[in-house]
Each structure stands twice: as structure tokens, then as C-alpha cells.
Design a protein around this motif. Structure first.
Motif, PDB file in Angstrom:
ATOM      1  N   LYS A 111       0.868  -0.961  -0.080  1.00 30.79           N
ATOM      2  CA  LYS A 111      -0.030  -0.047   0.039  1.00 30.79           C
ATOM      3  C   LYS A 111       0.997   1.267  -0.006  1.00 30.79           C
ATOM      4  O   LYS A 111       1.721   1.230   0.631  1.00 30.79           O
ATOM      5  N   PHE A 112       0.547   2.239  -0.812  1.00 29.59           N
ATOM      6  CA  PHE A 112       1.103   3.502  -0.891  1.00 29.59           C
ATOM      7  C   PHE A 112       0.189   4.723  -1.006  1.00 29.59           C
ATOM      8  O   PHE A 112      -1.000   4.528  -0.953  1.00 29.59           O
ATOM      9  N   SER A 113       0.719   5.946  -1.027  1.00 27.60           N
ATOM     10  CA  SER A 113       0.042   7.096  -1.046  1.00 27.60           C
ATOM     11  C   SER A 113       0.142   7.830  -2.567  1.00 27.60           C
ATOM     12  O   SER A 113       1.186   7.352  -3.202  1.00 27.60           O
ATOM     13  N   LYS A 114      -0.663   8.649  -2.670  1.00 26.25           N
ATOM     14  CA  LYS A 114      -0.530   9.310  -4.170  1.00 26.25           C
ATOM     15  C   LYS A 114       0.594  10.313  -4.217  1.00 26.25           C
ATOM     16  O   LYS A 114       1.112  10.431  -5.170  1.00 26.25           O
ATOM     17  N   LYS A 115       1.230  10.377  -3.194  1.00 26.92           N
ATOM     18  CA  LYS A 115       2.519  11.287  -2.867  1.00 26.92           C
ATOM     19  C   LYS A 115       3.774  10.648  -3.134  1.00 26.92           C
ATOM     20  O   LYS A 115       4.811  11.296  -3.346  1.00 26.92           O
ATOM     21  N   ASP A 116       3.691   9.044  -3.198  1.00 27.23           N
ATOM     22  CA  ASP A 116       4.958   8.414  -3.257  1.00 27.23           C
ATOM     23  C   ASP A 116       5.198   7.977  -4.756  1.00 27.23           C
ATOM     24  O   ASP A 116       4.314   7.872  -5.719  1.00 27.23           O
ATOM     25  N   VAL A 117       6.678   7.985  -5.031  1.00 27.01           N
ATOM     26  CA  VAL A 117       7.092   7.112  -6.250  1.00 27.01           C
ATOM     27  C   VAL A 117       7.583   5.660  -5.692  1.00 27.01           C
ATOM     28  O   VAL A 117       8.394   5.539  -4.742  1.00 27.01           O
ATOM     29  N   VAL A 118       7.104   4.847  -6.444  1.00 27.91           N
ATOM     30  CA  VAL A 118       7.568   3.406  -6.359  1.00 27.91           C
ATOM     31  C   VAL A 118       8.281   2.635  -7.609  1.00 27.91           C
ATOM     32  O   VAL A 118       7.915   2.913  -8.798  1.00 27.91           O
ATOM     33  N   LEU A 119       9.493   2.032  -7.550  1.00 20.06           N
ATOM     34  CA  LEU A 119      10.253   1.458  -8.472  1.00 20.06           C
ATOM     35  C   LEU A 119      10.103  -0.084  -7.997  1.00 20.06           C
ATOM     36  O   LEU A 119      10.506  -0.362  -6.996  1.00 20.06           O
ATOM     37  N   VAL A 120       9.677  -0.975  -8.963  1.00 17.97           N
ATOM     38  CA  VAL A 120       9.675  -2.454  -8.992  1.00 17.97           C
ATOM     39  C   VAL A 120      10.618  -2.878  -9.792  1.00 17.97           C
ATOM     40  O   VAL A 120      10.747  -2.689 -10.884  1.00 17.97           O
ATOM     41  N   GLU A 121      11.506  -3.615  -9.033  1.00 19.58           N
ATOM     42  CA  GLU A 121      12.812  -4.166  -9.789  1.00 19.58           C
ATOM     43  C   GLU A 121      12.702  -5.606  -9.375  1.00 19.58           C
ATOM     44  O   GLU A 121      13.204  -5.966  -8.372  1.00 19.58           O
ATOM     45  N   CYS A 122      12.613  -6.686 -10.160  1.00 12.94           N
ATOM     46  CA  CYS A 122      12.054  -6.407 -11.720  1.00 12.94           C
ATOM     47  C   CYS A 122      11.060  -7.621 -12.070  1.00 12.94           C
ATOM     48  O   CYS A 122      10.997  -8.717 -11.049  1.00 12.94           O
ATOM     49  N   MET A 123      10.535  -7.480 -13.013  1.00 12.79           N
ATOM     50  CA  MET A 123       9.482  -8.446 -13.415  1.00 12.79           C
ATOM     51  C   MET A 123       9.922  -9.855 -13.578  1.00 12.79           C
ATOM     52  O   MET A 123       9.181 -10.711 -13.310  1.00 12.79           O
ATOM     53  N   SER A 124      11.064 -10.058 -14.301  1.00 10.96           N
ATOM     54  CA  SER A 124      11.496 -11.244 -14.427  1.00 10.96           C
ATOM     55  C   SER A 124      11.608 -12.165 -13.277  1.00 10.96           C
ATOM     56  O   SER A 124      11.353 -13.329 -13.152  1.00 10.96           O
ATOM     57  N   ASN A 125      12.339 -11.500 -12.278  1.00  9.16           N
ATOM     58  CA  ASN A 125      12.491 -11.952 -10.704  1.00  9.16           C
ATOM     59  C   ASN A 125      11.223 -12.349 -10.385  1.00  9.16           C
ATOM     60  O   ASN A 125      10.884 -13.639  -9.751  1.00  9.16           O
ATOM     61  N   LEU A 126      10.541 -11.591 -10.067  1.00  9.07           N
ATOM     62  CA  LEU A 126       9.010 -11.677  -9.633  1.00  9.07           C
ATOM     63  C   LEU A 126       8.182 -12.593 -10.240  1.00  9.07           C
ATOM     64  O   LEU A 126       7.446 -13.663  -9.736  1.00  9.07           O
ATOM     65  N   LEU A 127       8.184 -12.813 -11.616  1.00  9.60           N
ATOM     66  CA  LEU A 127       7.426 -13.838 -12.227  1.00  9.60           C
ATOM     67  C   LEU A 127       7.943 -15.228 -11.764  1.00  9.60           C
ATOM     68  O   LEU A 127       7.355 -16.169 -11.713  1.00  9.60           O
ATOM     69  N   ALA A 128       9.271 -15.264 -11.921  1.00  8.11           N
ATOM     70  CA  ALA A 128       9.980 -16.638 -11.417  1.00  8.11           C
ATOM     71  C   ALA A 128       9.773 -17.013 -10.164  1.00  8.11           C
ATOM     72  O   ALA A 128       9.327 -18.017  -9.690  1.00  8.11           O
ATOM     73  N   ASN A 129       9.629 -15.853  -9.262  1.00  6.87           N
ATOM     74  CA  ASN A 129       9.244 -16.397  -7.872  1.00  6.87           C
ATOM     75  C   ASN A 129       7.898 -16.757  -7.674  1.00  6.87           C
ATOM     76  O   ASN A 129       7.493 -17.678  -6.955  1.00  6.87           O
ATOM     77  N   GLU A 130       7.112 -15.961  -8.257  1.00  4.63           N
ATOM     78  CA  GLU A 130       5.751 -16.543  -8.227  1.00  4.63           C
ATOM     79  C   GLU A 130       5.460 -17.910  -8.875  1.00  4.63           C
ATOM     80  O   GLU A 130       4.396 -18.435  -8.711  1.00  4.63           O
ATOM     81  N   MET A 131       6.056 -18.095  -9.715  1.00  2.00           N
ATOM     82  CA  MET A 131       6.039 -19.322 -10.618  1.00  2.00           C
ATOM     83  C   MET A 131       6.567 -20.801  -9.878  1.00  2.00           C
ATOM     84  O   MET A 131       6.089 -21.826  -9.830  1.00  2.00           O
ATOM     85  N   TYR A 132       7.720 -20.363  -9.162  1.00  2.00           N
ATOM     86  CA  TYR A 132       8.505 -21.426  -8.645  1.00  2.00           C
ATOM     87  C   TYR A 132       9.001 -21.531  -7.207  1.00  2.00           C
ATOM     88  O   TYR A 132       9.078 -22.654  -6.603  1.00  2.00           O
ATOM     89  N   ALA A 133       8.658 -20.531  -6.525  1.00  2.00           N
ATOM     90  CA  ALA A 133       8.949 -20.444  -5.032  1.00  2.00           C
ATOM     91  C   ALA A 133       7.564 -21.128  -4.550  1.00  2.00           C
ATOM     92  O   ALA A 133       6.445 -20.968  -4.870  1.00  2.00           O
ATOM     93  N   LYS A 134       7.646 -21.822  -3.256  1.00  2.00           N
ATOM     94  CA  LYS A 134       6.721 -22.297  -2.444  1.00  2.00           C
ATOM     95  C   LYS A 134       5.658 -21.239  -1.954  1.00  2.00           C
ATOM     96  O   LYS A 134       4.406 -21.762  -2.329  1.00  2.00           O
ATOM     97  N   GLU A 135       6.006 -20.114  -1.779  1.00  2.00           N
ATOM     98  CA  GLU A 135       4.898 -19.186  -1.509  1.00  2.00           C
ATOM     99  C   GLU A 135       4.476 -18.269  -2.767  1.00  2.00           C
ATOM    100  O   GLU A 135       3.568 -17.696  -2.500  1.00  2.00           O
TER     101      GLU A 135
END
Length: 188
Positions: A76-100
Motif C-alpha cells: 500500500k502506498f499514497s498518491k505522493k509516493d514514487v515506487v520503483l519495482v525491480e524487476c518483473m523477471s524475478n517476480l514472475l520466476a518467484n511467483e511460478m517456482y517459489a513455495k509461497e
């Protein structure tokens, strides 16, 4: 605003993404916070070196780091925040292969793509609705022409789908090649 930055390994995309997020924060959202969502998990010495390099790169830039290898929907964030997400390739691999991870079945393509949409794409869009700006880093892994295993092809197809969804929705889409940003899309 959603900014998607892509490029090959070692292209300079991460540095460009950090500069973009810092610029947004310093020029548009100074009263907010600057967040770095780190998705890479430590598995071995090589990933430890990458994590340390990224930590060193962002040191002193004002980022507050949130370790989030899975579960973007919980942030959760506010309208005043800037968010950098690094990166989609890691996130996808984690979501596909990690237990959680939340993407449990890659057997049926339509179900697999729907899981990617619900687990990653929609949460990114939710972050965009919450924060002032969201900068997303992803990888270009589709142009090497190598022969991959079936499991790797499934992952690459999933990342391609994810990149298409984010690229179509992005206000700005930039590919970084040899440290040079090439603007693909820019909404005024």
C-alpha cells in the motif's frame, strides 16, 4: 503514471529506472516517499553479488527498500509516493517456482496467463492507482534465438505476456540499449 523500462542483461536499465524514479520524486512528489520494491531472492553467491550491486547503486538516493519476492497485491502506498519495482523477471520466476508463489499451474495456457494477470499485472495497476508514479523494470529475453527447455519456454512466454500487458498500459515505455534510453511510447 506507469513507466515501464526494459532492456537486456547489463543494458543499464536498472540505473536508468533509478534515475527516473529519483527525478519524479525530486520534481513532482517531494512530499512523498521514494520506494524500491526488491523482488530478487538470494539463492547463491551470484544472486548475492547482484543484490549487493543493486544496493550499492541505490545507496544515498533516498530509496526505502521493501523486500517483496512475491505478493505485490499486499503493498500500500499514497498518491505522493514514487515506487520503483525491480524487476518483473524475478517476480514472475518467484511467483511460478517459489513455495509461497501464487502461480501454481502452467499446464493450461489460458489459466496460466490469467494467473499472471491476477498475481502481477493487476497488482501493478493497483500500485499505479495508489502511488504518484510507478516505475517498473523488466527484461528483454526474447531475441537470443536459443533453444530452451519446455519449462523455460513457458516462463519466457509468461514474461512476454506480462511485458505486453504492462507495455500497452504504460504511459511511458523505454528500452535501454547500451545505456542509451530509446523511447518506444510516451503519452503527453
Amino acid at each position: 503514471m506507469l513507466v515501464v523500462i526494459t532492456g537486456g542483461s547489463g543494458s543499464g536499465k536498472s540505473q536508468y529506472a533509478e534515475e527516473t524514479a529519483v527525478t519524479f520524486h525530486n520534481t513532482r512528489f517531494q512530499s512523498g516517499r521514494l520506494y524500491y520494491i526488491a523482488t530478487m531472492q538470494s539463492f547463491d553467491k551470484e544472486t548475492d553479488k547482484k543484490i549487493a550491486r543493486h544496493q550499492k547503486m541505490r545507496k544515498g538516493k533516498g530509496f526505502e527498500t521493501i523486500e517483496c519476492p512475491v505478493g505485490l497485491r499486499d503493498l500500500k502506498f499514497s498518491k505522493k509516493d514514487v515506487v520503483l519495482v525491480e524487476c518483473m523477471s524475478n517476480l514472475l520466476a518467484n511467483e511460478m517456482y517459489a513455495k509461497e508463489g501464487s502461480i501454481q499451474s502452467q499446464n493450461k495456457e489460458s489459466f496460466f496467463l490469467e494467473q499472471i494477470k491476477n498475481t502481477i499485472v493487476h497488482p501493478i495497476f493497483s500500485l499505479e492507482e495508489q502511488a504518484g508514479s510507478v516505475v517498473v523494470v523488466t527484461n528483454e529475453v526474447f531475441s537470443d534465438g536459443l533453444d530452451y527447455s519446455e519449462e523455460s519456454l513457458t516462463y519466457i512466454e509468461g514474461l512476454g505476456y506480462l511485458n505486453q500487458q504492462l507495455g500497452q498500459a504504460a504511459d511511458q515505455l523505454i528500452e535501454v540499449v547500451c545505456g542509451i534510453p530509446i523511447w518506444i511510447k510516451k503519452k503527453e
